[in-house]
Design an enzyme around this catalytic site. Structure first.
Site, PDB file in Angstrom:
ATOM      1  N   SER A   1       0.793  -1.232   0.000  1.00 45.38           N
ATOM      2  CA  SER A   1       0.000   0.000   0.000  1.00 45.38           C
ATOM      3  C   SER A   1       0.824   1.281   0.000  1.00 45.38           C
ATOM      4  O   SER A   1       0.259   2.364  -0.166  1.00 45.38           O
ATOM      5  CB  SER A   1      -0.946   0.017   1.196  1.00 45.38           C
TER       6      SER A   1
ATOM      7  N   LYS B   1       0.381   3.488  -2.910  1.00 42.47           N
ATOM      8  CA  LYS B   1      -0.783   4.387  -3.031  1.00 42.47           C
ATOM      9  C   LYS B   1      -0.379   5.861  -2.976  1.00 42.47           C
ATOM     10  O   LYS B   1      -1.086   6.724  -3.480  1.00 42.47           O
ATOM     11  CB  LYS B   1      -1.817   4.036  -1.952  1.00 42.47           C
TER      12      LYS B   1
ATOM     13  N   TYR C   1      -4.106  -2.195  -9.993  1.00 40.80           N
ATOM     14  CA  TYR C   1      -3.958  -2.140  -8.527  1.00 40.80           C
ATOM     15  C   TYR C   1      -3.040  -3.254  -8.001  1.00 40.80           C
ATOM     16  O   TYR C   1      -2.136  -3.005  -7.198  1.00 40.80           O
ATOM     17  CB  TYR C   1      -5.345  -2.206  -7.874  1.00 40.80           C
TER      18      TYR C   1
ATOM     19  N   TYR D   1      -4.495   3.764   8.136  1.00 45.43           N
ATOM     20  CA  TYR D   1      -5.844   3.203   8.330  1.00 45.43           C
ATOM     21  C   TYR D   1      -6.380   3.610   9.700  1.00 45.43           C
ATOM     22  O   TYR D   1      -6.255   4.753  10.106  1.00 45.43           O
ATOM     23  CB  TYR D   1      -5.835   1.677   8.146  1.00 45.43           C
TER      24      TYR D   1
ATOM     25  N   VAL E   1       1.236  -3.604   3.844  1.00 43.63           N
ATOM     26  CA  VAL E   1       1.050  -4.862   4.540  1.00 43.63           C
ATOM     27  C   VAL E   1       2.290  -5.782   4.397  1.00 43.63           C
ATOM     28  O   VAL E   1       2.411  -6.784   5.101  1.00 43.63           O
ATOM     29  CB  VAL E   1      -0.278  -5.499   4.048  1.00 43.63           C
TER      30      VAL E   1
HETATM   31  N1  GLN Z   1      -2.365  -5.861  -1.620  1.00 43.84           N
HETATM   32  C1  GLN Z   1      -2.959  -5.520  -0.355  1.00 43.84           C
HETATM   33  C2  GLN Z   1      -4.466  -5.585  -0.501  1.00 43.84           C
HETATM   34  O1  GLN Z   1      -4.956  -5.066  -1.459  1.00 43.84           O
HETATM   35  C3  GLN Z   1      -2.528  -4.143   0.068  1.00 43.84           C
HETATM   36  C4  GLN Z   1      -3.035  -3.790   1.430  1.00 43.84           C
HETATM   37  C5  GLN Z   1      -2.056  -3.091   2.290  1.00 43.84           C
HETATM   38  O2  GLN Z   1      -0.868  -3.004   2.030  1.00 43.84           O
HETATM   39  N2  GLN Z   1      -2.554  -2.637   3.415  1.00 43.84           N
HETATM   40  O3  GLN Z   1      -5.141  -6.156   0.315  1.00 43.84           O
END
Ligand code: GLN
Length: 314
Positions: free
Chosen positions: A69, A72, A196, A248, A266
């Site tokens: 993420s 992003k 994505y 988050y 993540v």
């Molecule tokens: N690839 C992970 C997902 O889409 C990314 C989520 C994350 O890094 N928090 O669930």
């Protein structure tokens, strides 16, 4: 003590590394795909790239990991470059107070995600930047942009990770179909998620990530390449969204403990920005209950405490 002296900083990050060493492996490694589940939880790395270009590193600062993420931040930057403030017609900029992959708010809020850093919001951003391109072209554009930011062509998409993301991505598929049912996505779901999943699968080291984030620490300009990436105001605003939404449901806690804009992934990485001073990346794969790197957050808290870096003090 407030310090920007490289000798002091190297001592500080070495001390953080030594202090945390007995705790390496804490937290829970993401296990929704095998490529993340089998990462050694004891990895730990940190890289600090100063505004003047000096680089300080410790531990596994040069080992590539899945940025997930953190990507992003880069796709939001691309979207703002293409669409300016119109981006905010498609996605909000409020903290969600929910998990990164939550679907609950979407129904109440007509398919408009709370912010670009939760999955639903990032999927919307992927849809936006996909306009006029094939998914393959757009993935190429994102990768070229990240390479340009980091000034490093040795950055790649891990195709196995991308494939696994697609094979297990039921929740993201649900989010995308749900938004499309509200008429909020312009492209077919498999195109949007193709972009994505590939952006999430970019692999980078802490040193590469910290270089890539430097424009956010330097008023939109990468002082090493001399390139202006975004305007000063835009850099400030991206930092604001990182501070309020980058972790988050743990964003408030991160702001309280670290006091710097940050974006987690993540894969266990965190990119943090000390405006005017440095771009910092840390990696420790074990996650806390909010899906943010447990020791990574702690290392940044220690760094902020020891350097005095904070967006809340002058
Ligand atoms: N690839 C992970 C997902 O889409 C990314 C989520 C994350 O890094 N928090 O669930």
């Amino acid at each position: 003590m407030r310090t920007d002296r490289p000798a002091d900083l190297q001592a500080i990050i070495d001390e953080i590394h030594a202090t945390l060493k007995s705790r390496f492996g804490e937290g829970k490694v993401a296990d929704y795909i095998p490529q993340l589940a089998r990462v050694d939880p004891k990895h730990f790395g940190m890289a600090v790239v100063m505004a003047d270009g000096r680089v300080l590193r410790c531990g596994d600062a040069d080992v590539a990991f899945s940025i997930q993420s953190i990507s992003k931040v880069f796709t939001l930057t691309i979207a703002l470059g293409k669409y300016g403030e119109n981006v905010w017609k498609r996605v909000g900029r409020e903290p969600s107070g929910s998990a990164f992959n939550s679907i609950v708010q979407l129904e109440h809020e007509g398919g408009i995600p709370r912010n670009p850093f939760i999955n639903a919001g990032a999927i919307t951003i992927s849809d936006l930047i996909l306009s006029g391109h094939t998914p393959k072209e757009e993935i190429g554009e994102i990768l070229r942009f990240v390479r340009h930011l980091a000034n490093d062509d040795d950055i790649h998409v891990d195709r196995d990770v991308a494939r696994s993301e697609a094979a297990t991505g039921n929740r993201n598929l649900a989010l995308a179909h749900f938004m499309r049912s509200f008429g909020r996505l312009d492209h077919p779901v498999d195109y949007v998620l193709g972009v994505y999943f590939h952006q999430c699968a970019i692999a980078m080291s802490c040193a590469q990530l910290a270089h890539a984030g430097l424009y956010l620490a330097c008023n939109g300009r990468n002082p090493l390449s001399g390139h202006t990436v975004v305007s000063e105001q835009r850099a400030r605003r991206i930092n604001a969204v990182m501070l309020t939404c980058g972790h988050y449901d743990g964003s408030g806690d991160f702001a309280y403990r670290v006091g710097l804009p940050g974006k987690s992934g993540v894969g266990g990485g965190i990119l943090a920005i000390a405006p005017g001073r440095a771009s910092i990346a840390v990696w420790s794969p074990g996650l806390n209950s909010n899906g943010n790197s447990a020791l990574g957050s702690l290392a940044l808290e220690m760094l902020a405490q020891r350097t005095g870096w904070s967006v809340f003090s002058g």
